[in-house]
Design an enzyme around this catalytic site. Sequence first.
Site, PDB file in Angstrom:
ATOM      1  N   PRO A  55      28.465 -32.206  42.949  1.00  0.00           N
ATOM      2  CA  PRO A  55      28.145 -33.603  43.251  1.00  0.00           C
ATOM      3  C   PRO A  55      28.659 -33.990  44.631  1.00  0.00           C
ATOM      4  CG  PRO A  55      29.193 -33.390  41.081  1.00  0.00           C
ATOM      5  CD  PRO A  55      29.313 -32.068  41.753  1.00  0.00           C
TER       6      PRO A  55
ATOM      7  N   GLY B  64      32.253 -35.277  45.566  1.00  0.00           N
ATOM      8  CA  GLY B  64      33.448 -34.422  45.527  1.00  0.00           C
ATOM      9  C   GLY B  64      33.522 -33.425  46.682  1.00  0.00           C
TER      10      GLY B  64
ATOM     11  N   VAL C   8      38.844 -25.154  47.692  1.00  0.00           N
ATOM     12  CA  VAL C   8      38.747 -23.729  47.339  1.00  0.00           C
ATOM     13  C   VAL C   8      37.320 -23.232  47.603  1.00  0.00           C
ATOM     14  CG1 VAL C   8      38.929 -22.050  45.461  1.00  0.00           C
ATOM     15  CG2 VAL C   8      40.663 -23.832  45.709  1.00  0.00           C
TER      16      VAL C   8
ATOM     17  N   ASP D 123      40.073 -20.884  38.748  1.00  0.00           N
ATOM     18  CA  ASP D 123      41.266 -21.362  38.054  1.00  0.00           C
ATOM     19  C   ASP D 123      41.608 -20.562  36.800  1.00  0.00           C
ATOM     20  OD1 ASP D 123      38.814 -22.399  37.236  1.00  0.00           O
ATOM     21  OD2 ASP D 123      39.711 -24.121  36.224  1.00  0.00           O
TER      22      ASP D 123
HETATM   23  C1  LIG Z   1      43.820 -14.618  40.719  1.00  0.00           C
HETATM   24  C2  LIG Z   1      43.214 -15.337  41.954  1.00  0.00           C
HETATM   25  C3  LIG Z   1      41.758 -15.515  41.588  1.00  0.00           C
HETATM   26  C4  LIG Z   1      40.890 -15.832  42.786  1.00  0.00           C
HETATM   27  O1  LIG Z   1      40.969 -16.965  43.245  1.00  0.00           O
HETATM   28  O2  LIG Z   1      40.137 -14.958  43.215  1.00  0.00           O
HETATM   29  C5  LIG Z   1      43.898 -16.629  42.250  1.00  0.00           C
HETATM   30  C6  LIG Z   1      44.250 -17.548  41.297  1.00  0.00           C
HETATM   31  C7  LIG Z   1      44.999 -18.731  41.476  1.00  0.00           C
HETATM   32  N1  LIG Z   1      45.458 -19.183  42.672  1.00  0.00           N
HETATM   33  C8  LIG Z   1      46.228 -20.298  42.472  1.00  0.00           C
HETATM   34  C9  LIG Z   1      46.946 -21.011  43.431  1.00  0.00           C
HETATM   35  C10 LIG Z   1      46.998 -20.762  44.787  1.00  0.00           C
HETATM   36  N2  LIG Z   1      46.196 -19.873  45.464  1.00  0.00           N
HETATM   37  C11 LIG Z   1      46.492 -19.902  46.777  1.00  0.00           C
HETATM   38  C12 LIG Z   1      45.841 -19.152  47.787  1.00  0.00           C
HETATM   39  C13 LIG Z   1      44.997 -18.103  47.622  1.00  0.00           C
HETATM   40  N3  LIG Z   1      44.623 -17.568  46.411  1.00  0.00           N
HETATM   41  C14 LIG Z   1      43.929 -16.440  46.596  1.00  0.00           C
HETATM   42  C15 LIG Z   1      43.477 -15.596  45.595  1.00  0.00           C
HETATM   43  C16 LIG Z   1      43.681 -15.705  44.230  1.00  0.00           C
HETATM   44  N4  LIG Z   1      44.094 -16.805  43.574  1.00  0.00           N
HETATM   45  C17 LIG Z   1      43.395 -14.579  43.283  1.00  0.00           C
HETATM   46  C18 LIG Z   1      44.590 -13.637  43.223  1.00  0.00           C
HETATM   47  C19 LIG Z   1      44.863 -12.986  44.566  1.00  0.00           C
HETATM   48  C20 LIG Z   1      46.213 -12.341  44.678  1.00  0.00           C
HETATM   49  O3  LIG Z   1      47.060 -12.484  43.816  1.00  0.00           O
HETATM   50  O4  LIG Z   1      46.407 -11.600  45.651  1.00  0.00           O
HETATM   51  C21 LIG Z   1      43.793 -16.113  48.058  1.00  0.00           C
HETATM   52  C22 LIG Z   1      44.649 -14.863  48.344  1.00  0.00           C
HETATM   53  C23 LIG Z   1      42.388 -15.763  48.500  1.00  0.00           C
HETATM   54  C24 LIG Z   1      41.361 -16.883  48.359  1.00  0.00           C
HETATM   55  O5  LIG Z   1      41.470 -17.769  47.513  1.00  0.00           O
HETATM   56  O6  LIG Z   1      40.407 -16.783  49.153  1.00  0.00           O
HETATM   57  C25 LIG Z   1      44.337 -17.401  48.738  1.00  0.00           C
HETATM   58  C26 LIG Z   1      45.245 -17.172  49.968  1.00  0.00           C
HETATM   59  C27 LIG Z   1      44.387 -16.942  51.167  1.00  0.00           C
HETATM   60  C28 LIG Z   1      45.127 -17.033  52.426  1.00  0.00           C
HETATM   61  O7  LIG Z   1      45.744 -18.073  52.737  1.00  0.00           O
HETATM   62  O8  LIG Z   1      45.056 -16.036  53.180  1.00  0.00           O
HETATM   63  C29 LIG Z   1      47.562 -20.820  46.978  1.00  0.00           C
HETATM   64  C30 LIG Z   1      48.263 -21.044  48.314  1.00  0.00           C
HETATM   65  C31 LIG Z   1      47.511 -21.916  49.235  1.00  0.00           C
HETATM   66  O9  LIG Z   1      46.500 -22.543  48.873  1.00  0.00           O
HETATM   67  O10 LIG Z   1      48.009 -21.956  50.379  1.00  0.00           O
HETATM   68  C32 LIG Z   1      47.864 -21.390  45.743  1.00  0.00           C
HETATM   69  C33 LIG Z   1      48.965 -22.406  45.429  1.00  0.00           C
HETATM   70  C34 LIG Z   1      50.332 -21.722  45.357  1.00  0.00           C
HETATM   71  C35 LIG Z   1      50.474 -20.857  44.131  1.00  0.00           C
HETATM   72  O11 LIG Z   1      50.177 -21.268  43.016  1.00  0.00           O
HETATM   73  O12 LIG Z   1      50.916 -19.696  44.352  1.00  0.00           O
HETATM   74  C36 LIG Z   1      46.212 -20.587  41.083  1.00  0.00           C
HETATM   75  C37 LIG Z   1      46.996 -21.674  40.419  1.00  0.00           C
HETATM   76  C38 LIG Z   1      46.213 -22.973  40.369  1.00  0.00           C
HETATM   77  C39 LIG Z   1      47.015 -24.020  39.624  1.00  0.00           C
HETATM   78  O13 LIG Z   1      48.241 -23.876  39.462  1.00  0.00           O
HETATM   79  O14 LIG Z   1      46.341 -24.920  39.168  1.00  0.00           O
HETATM   80  C40 LIG Z   1      45.410 -19.628  40.487  1.00  0.00           C
HETATM   81  C41 LIG Z   1      45.085 -19.498  39.031  1.00  0.00           C
HETATM   82  C42 LIG Z   1      46.249 -18.873  38.285  1.00  0.00           C
HETATM   83  O15 LIG Z   1      47.090 -18.177  38.879  1.00  0.00           O
HETATM   84  O16 LIG Z   1      46.277 -19.086  37.072  1.00  0.00           O
HETATM   85  N1  LIG Z   2      42.007 -19.349  43.256  1.00  0.00           N
HETATM   86  C1  LIG Z   2      42.617 -20.057  44.148  1.00  0.00           C
HETATM   87  O1  LIG Z   2      42.922 -19.593  45.214  1.00  0.00           O
HETATM   88  C2  LIG Z   2      42.958 -21.455  43.859  1.00  0.00           C
HETATM   89  C3  LIG Z   2      42.416 -22.020  42.756  1.00  0.00           C
HETATM   90  N2  LIG Z   2      42.643 -23.329  42.508  1.00  0.00           N
HETATM   91  C4  LIG Z   2      41.866 -23.888  41.371  1.00  0.00           C
HETATM   92  O2  LIG Z   2      40.489 -23.990  41.830  1.00  0.00           O
HETATM   93  C5  LIG Z   2      39.878 -25.164  41.338  1.00  0.00           C
HETATM   94  C6  LIG Z   2      39.271 -25.980  42.473  1.00  0.00           C
HETATM   95  O3  LIG Z   2      40.280 -26.394  43.366  1.00  0.00           O
HETATM   96  P1  LIG Z   2      39.964 -27.377  44.578  1.00  0.00           P
HETATM   97  O4  LIG Z   2      38.832 -26.876  45.359  1.00  0.00           O
HETATM   98  O5  LIG Z   2      41.239 -27.647  45.255  1.00  0.00           O
HETATM   99  O6  LIG Z   2      39.512 -28.686  43.747  1.00  0.00           O
HETATM  100  P2  LIG Z   2      38.745 -29.984  44.213  1.00  0.00           P
HETATM  101  O7  LIG Z   2      39.076 -31.047  43.234  1.00  0.00           O
HETATM  102  O8  LIG Z   2      38.967 -30.229  45.663  1.00  0.00           O
HETATM  103  O9  LIG Z   2      37.213 -29.598  44.063  1.00  0.00           O
HETATM  104  C7  LIG Z   2      36.550 -29.471  42.840  1.00  0.00           C
HETATM  105  C8  LIG Z   2      35.067 -29.533  43.129  1.00  0.00           C
HETATM  106  O10 LIG Z   2      34.342 -29.176  41.975  1.00  0.00           O
HETATM  107  C9  LIG Z   2      33.269 -30.119  41.811  1.00  0.00           C
HETATM  108  N3  LIG Z   2      32.898 -30.069  40.401  1.00  0.00           N
HETATM  109  C10 LIG Z   2      33.602 -30.466  39.335  1.00  0.00           C
HETATM  110  N4  LIG Z   2      32.931 -30.227  38.200  1.00  0.00           N
HETATM  111  C11 LIG Z   2      31.757 -29.638  38.564  1.00  0.00           C
HETATM  112  C12 LIG Z   2      30.642 -29.146  37.839  1.00  0.00           C
HETATM  113  N5  LIG Z   2      30.604 -29.164  36.506  1.00  0.00           N
HETATM  114  N6  LIG Z   2      29.608 -28.621  38.528  1.00  0.00           N
HETATM  115  C13 LIG Z   2      29.648 -28.556  39.888  1.00  0.00           C
HETATM  116  N7  LIG Z   2      30.687 -29.019  40.614  1.00  0.00           N
HETATM  117  C14 LIG Z   2      31.724 -29.560  39.963  1.00  0.00           C
HETATM  118  C15 LIG Z   2      33.839 -31.410  42.312  1.00  0.00           C
HETATM  119  O11 LIG Z   2      32.814 -32.328  42.634  1.00  0.00           O
HETATM  120  C16 LIG Z   2      34.586 -30.918  43.539  1.00  0.00           C
HETATM  121  O12 LIG Z   2      33.701 -30.754  44.621  1.00  0.00           O
HETATM  122  C17 LIG Z   2      40.976 -25.914  40.584  1.00  0.00           C
HETATM  123  O13 LIG Z   2      40.770 -25.672  39.211  1.00  0.00           O
HETATM  124  C18 LIG Z   2      42.272 -25.298  41.023  1.00  0.00           C
HETATM  125  O14 LIG Z   2      43.223 -25.258  39.994  1.00  0.00           O
HETATM  126  C19 LIG Z   2      43.416 -24.072  43.326  1.00  0.00           C
HETATM  127  C20 LIG Z   2      44.035 -23.528  44.422  1.00  0.00           C
HETATM  128  C21 LIG Z   2      43.836 -22.150  44.776  1.00  0.00           C
END
Ligand SMILES: C[C@@]1(CC(=O)O)c2cc3[nH]c(cc4nc(cc5[nH]c(cc(n2)[C@H]1CCC(=O)O)[C@@](C)(CC(=O)O)[C@@H]5CCC(=O)O)C(CC(=O)O)=C4CCC(=O)O)c(CCC(=O)O)c3CC(=O)O
Ligand SMILES: NC(=O)C1=CN([C@@H]2O[C@H](COP(=O)(O)OP(=O)(O)OC[C@H]3O[C@@H](n4cnc5c(N)ncnc54)[C@H](O)[C@@H]3O)[C@@H](O)[C@H]2O)C=CC1
Length: 344
Positions: A142, A145, A122, A207
């Site tokens: 670190p 990771g 991410v 997250d």
């Molecule tokens: C709220 C938000 C906050 C933020 O991250 O800014 C957020 C939150 C969370 N994402 C989660 C999961 C996934 N996120 C993705 C992908 C993306 N997520 C992105 C944005 C956002 N994600 C923001 C809302 C944006 C919106 O709603 O429009 C994108 C658009 C942009 C980017 O990240 O740059 C990027 C697509 C980019 C692209 O491909 O174009 C995938 C799919 C994948 O990885 O292929 C998954 C797995 C499938 C699933 O869960 O749907 C989880 C659960 C974690 C868990 O379950 O542990 C949380 C936390 C929660 O929902 O509680």
């Molecule tokens: N918003 C989004 O689009 C998405 C969010 N997530 C959430 O984002 C988080 C990260 O996901 P990934 O990158 O896949 O995980 P990952 O496990 O690949 O990476 C986590 C990173 O954080 C580092 N880290 C852990 N504790 C730390 C600390 N205290 N200070 C500095 N670095 C630290 C680790 O060394 C590692 O590099 C997860 O909590 C996951 O649930 C996951 C998928 C999509």
Amino acid sequence: MRLQHASASKAPDRWTGLAVYGMQAAGRWQGCVAGDRRRLRQACLIDAATAATKMSLTAFSSSGTSMSSKCPLGFKADRKSDVEGCPLGFEPEIPEVQGGGSLILAWQVKGRKVLVVGGGEVAAGRILNLLNADAKVTVISPREGLNREVEYRIEHNQVEYFDRVFEPSDLDDPAITMVLTAVDDPAASSQIYQLCHEKHIPANIADVPPECDFYFGSVHRDGPLQIMVSTNGKGPRLAAMVRKRIAEQLPDNVGDAIKKVGQLRMRLRKVAPDIEQGPKRMLWMSRVCEAWTLEDFCAMDEADMDSLLDFYDSGGVPSLGQLQQGDEPHTTAFDGSFGFHCGI
Ligand SMILES: C[C@@]1(CC(=O)O)c2cc3[nH]c(cc4nc(cc5[nH]c(cc(n2)[C@H]1CCC(=O)O)[C@@](C)(CC(=O)O)[C@@H]5CCC(=O)O)C(CC(=O)O)=C4CCC(=O)O)c(CCC(=O)O)c3CC(=O)O
Ligand SMILES: NC(=O)C1=CN([C@@H]2O[C@H](COP(=O)(O)OP(=O)(O)OC[C@H]3O[C@@H](n4cnc5c(N)ncnc54)[C@H](O)[C@@H]3O)[C@@H](O)[C@H]2O)C=CC1
């Protein structure tokens, strides 16, 4: 006396609800435009040329406030009752508020310091977004990771890097504009959010959506064009699907077309640099954009751009085909009708 009601027909999506009333009295056209504030401003632009020559235009906002201060040519202000007394009446269109959305902006982080905590997958995506926006990125995570992409950014000095976990003192630098966390440690995430909140530093906690000051979206990028899709946390994967569907509809080289339009606008500012030219410049540029298709702009070359600019003075808007056939600008002044006719 002759009455005329003309509504915009050329671009109904933009002008629906705009009504233009014209009245000929004592051989002189009087016009009034009814609509909401946004449309009135557009209408004032539309009719700038007309008003300057043939019409005396009176414009009102839906609240009855005079629009004279907003009108580029200082149209004559009058009372709302004149509009109410207008024989055709009008229905102002007020946009409906749809709460629950996000304020979508294009944040300028060029040269600004952004802290990324975490170095996984991410974080890699966040870092790319930041570098694409010319931010100065600091990564704290670190080494063990680190994701391969993040390692690459570090090896190529694209980011500043600290091989350790986050420490509260990392936020002491007042130059930090924003903090992004992408760590697999919910307790660390919440602590970082709390500290950012206290220091008024905008933060995205990947997250924990409720602890985000802003969300990321799915972004399509093609040169100067960026399209962001947000589902406001409901379905990020769907955001990516919608983004791909939108991108498929666009011409291949639309990014280049936008660059060329940027050049055209810059050249136009050289042709017509004066502040008083603003309304005419914007009007003409809007007309060109409405008359031409995206594909036309994709096909436009430097020579076409030069020939097009030759039309600016007259206000004419030739098609790309006409330009390429070598059509010359007309010498007659633009009548300002902008696709609707006021019987002038
Ligand atoms: C709220 C938000 C906050 C933020 O991250 O800014 C957020 C939150 C969370 N994402 C989660 C999961 C996934 N996120 C993705 C992908 C993306 N997520 C992105 C944005 C956002 N994600 C923001 C809302 C944006 C919106 O709603 O429009 C994108 C658009 C942009 C980017 O990240 O740059 C990027 C697509 C980019 C692209 O491909 O174009 C995938 C799919 C994948 O990885 O292929 C998954 C797995 C499938 C699933 O869960 O749907 C989880 C659960 C974690 C868990 O379950 O542990 C949380 C936390 C929660 O929902 O509680
Ligand atoms: N918003 C989004 O689009 C998405 C969010 N997530 C959430 O984002 C988080 C990260 O996901 P990934 O990158 O896949 O995980 P990952 O496990 O690949 O990476 C986590 C990173 O954080 C580092 N880290 C852990 N504790 C730390 C600390 N205290 N200070 C500095 N670095 C630290 C680790 O060394 C590692 O590099 C997860 O909590 C996951 O649930 C996951 C998928 C999509």
